[in-house]
Design an enzyme around this catalytic site. Structure first.
Site, PDB file in Angstrom:
ATOM      1  N   ASP A 159       0.868  -1.174   0.000  1.00 35.48           N
ATOM      2  CA  ASP A 159       0.000   0.000   0.000  1.00 35.48           C
ATOM      3  C   ASP A 159       0.909   1.230   0.000  1.00 35.48           C
ATOM      4  OD1 ASP A 159      -2.228   1.683   0.338  1.00 35.48           O
ATOM      5  OD2 ASP A 159      -2.067   1.564   2.518  1.00 35.48           O
ATOM      6  N   ASP A 187      -1.927  -1.009   5.752  1.00 33.24           N
ATOM      7  CA  ASP A 187      -2.268  -0.607   7.116  1.00 33.24           C
ATOM      8  C   ASP A 187      -3.761  -0.605   7.379  1.00 33.24           C
ATOM      9  OD1 ASP A 187      -2.526   1.653   5.384  1.00 33.24           O
ATOM     10  OD2 ASP A 187      -2.586   2.960   7.142  1.00 33.24           O
TER      11      ASP A 187
END
Length: 289
Positions: free
Chosen positions: A89, A254
């Site tokens: 990410d 996350d």
């Protein structure tokens, strides 16, 4: 001189677990260590059986190994296969995120309801439309001008968006470059063209003067794909385009909901905290894979 012609090689490469290999004299032959994702050297050859026998001869390191067991469908076990790909990410993993600052800036330029529209993981309303590519930058800017009743400049709007950026640790990007020596490394991000085209994909991205795309084999961006995480379609589109297998891939994100979907699809996963130095943890995961 052993190996397959191009037509047979194309068919052979579709076999599970034999990426980075060719075939000759009844043996698999390692040609590309990075694609193969196994511990070995280019030129090593060997054979493995469905019940678990694994033989390899490595002329470079002068090692011969034979591993024997009797267990059904053991030939592609974790003893011989490991993670080949890593998907990161962007915000909260590579870039440190500040969710409160863009809200403050948007309110300052007149978007009074910004607190209900901005999220660290998935936006809402017109902000989500921008990140899914349903609208472009010009339409987004026109909407904000109408919504606020102000003649906002493009620079005002960029300034507000860039409030998300808390920092870009160069050490993480340098680590990713090292990972690319052994793994295919991809980015899967909920993002928008303002962040990407005005900053991330320019030389202003890091003090090293390199754009984001210099650090990855390929970028998979929500506004280009047309869908955001945690929708499984964005994962499916990435898998289809890249040819990776989830069971051979570590997904680092996350966002809890994104991690849950990744696990459901068969990815190995790790969920760091925003701003965490995750290098040691990834070293640990990869050393055991």
């Amino acid at each position: 001189g052993c190996g397959l012609d191009s037509k047979r090689q194309e068919s052979f490469s579709q076999w599970f677990g034999l990426d980075g290999h060719t075939y000759g004299n009844l043996m698999r032959i390692l040609t590309d260590r990075k694609l193969a994702g196994i511990l070995g050297s280019a030129g090593e050859y060997g054979w493995e059986g469905w019940l678990g026998t694994y033989f390899v001869n490595d002329p470079v390191r002068k090692i011969t190994l034979i591993f024997m067991t009797q267990k059904k469908d053991f030939g592609t076990s974790n003893l011989t296969r490991k993670i080949k790909n890593i998907v990161f990410d962007l915000g909260g993993v590579i870039i440190d995120l500040d969710r409160d600052e863009p809200v403050r800036r948007l309110i300052e330029i007149g978007v009074k309801d910004a607190d209900g529209l901005i999220d660290s993981y998935e936006q809402k309303g017109v902000f989500q439309d921008l990140e899914t590519g349903k609208i472009g930058v010009e339409e987004f800017c026109r909407y904000l001008r109408k919504h606020t009743g102000k003649d906002l400049s493009y620079e005002d709007i960029c300034w507000a968006w860039f409030g998300f950026i808390g920092g870009v640790p160069q050490y993480k990007l340098d680590y990713i470059l090292k990972l690319r020596e052994k793994y295919q490394v991809y980015l899967l991000s909920n993002t928008n063209p303002i962040i990407q085209l005005e900053w991330a994909q320019t030389k202003e991205f890091t003090p090293a003067g390199r754009p984001l795309n210099d650090y990855f084999d390929k970028l998979y961006l929500s506004y280009e794909i047309g869908v955001t995480k945690p929708d499984r379609e964005i994962f499916d589109r990435m898998v289809l385009d890249s040819g990776i297998r989830p069971e051979e891939t570590l997904f680092v994100d996350d966002g809890k909901n994104n991690i849950v979907v990744g696990q459901e699809l068969g990815f190995h996963t790790y969920q760091p905290l925003n701003g965490e130095d995750w290098r040691g943890r990834l070293d640990e995961i990869l050393s055991k894979s």
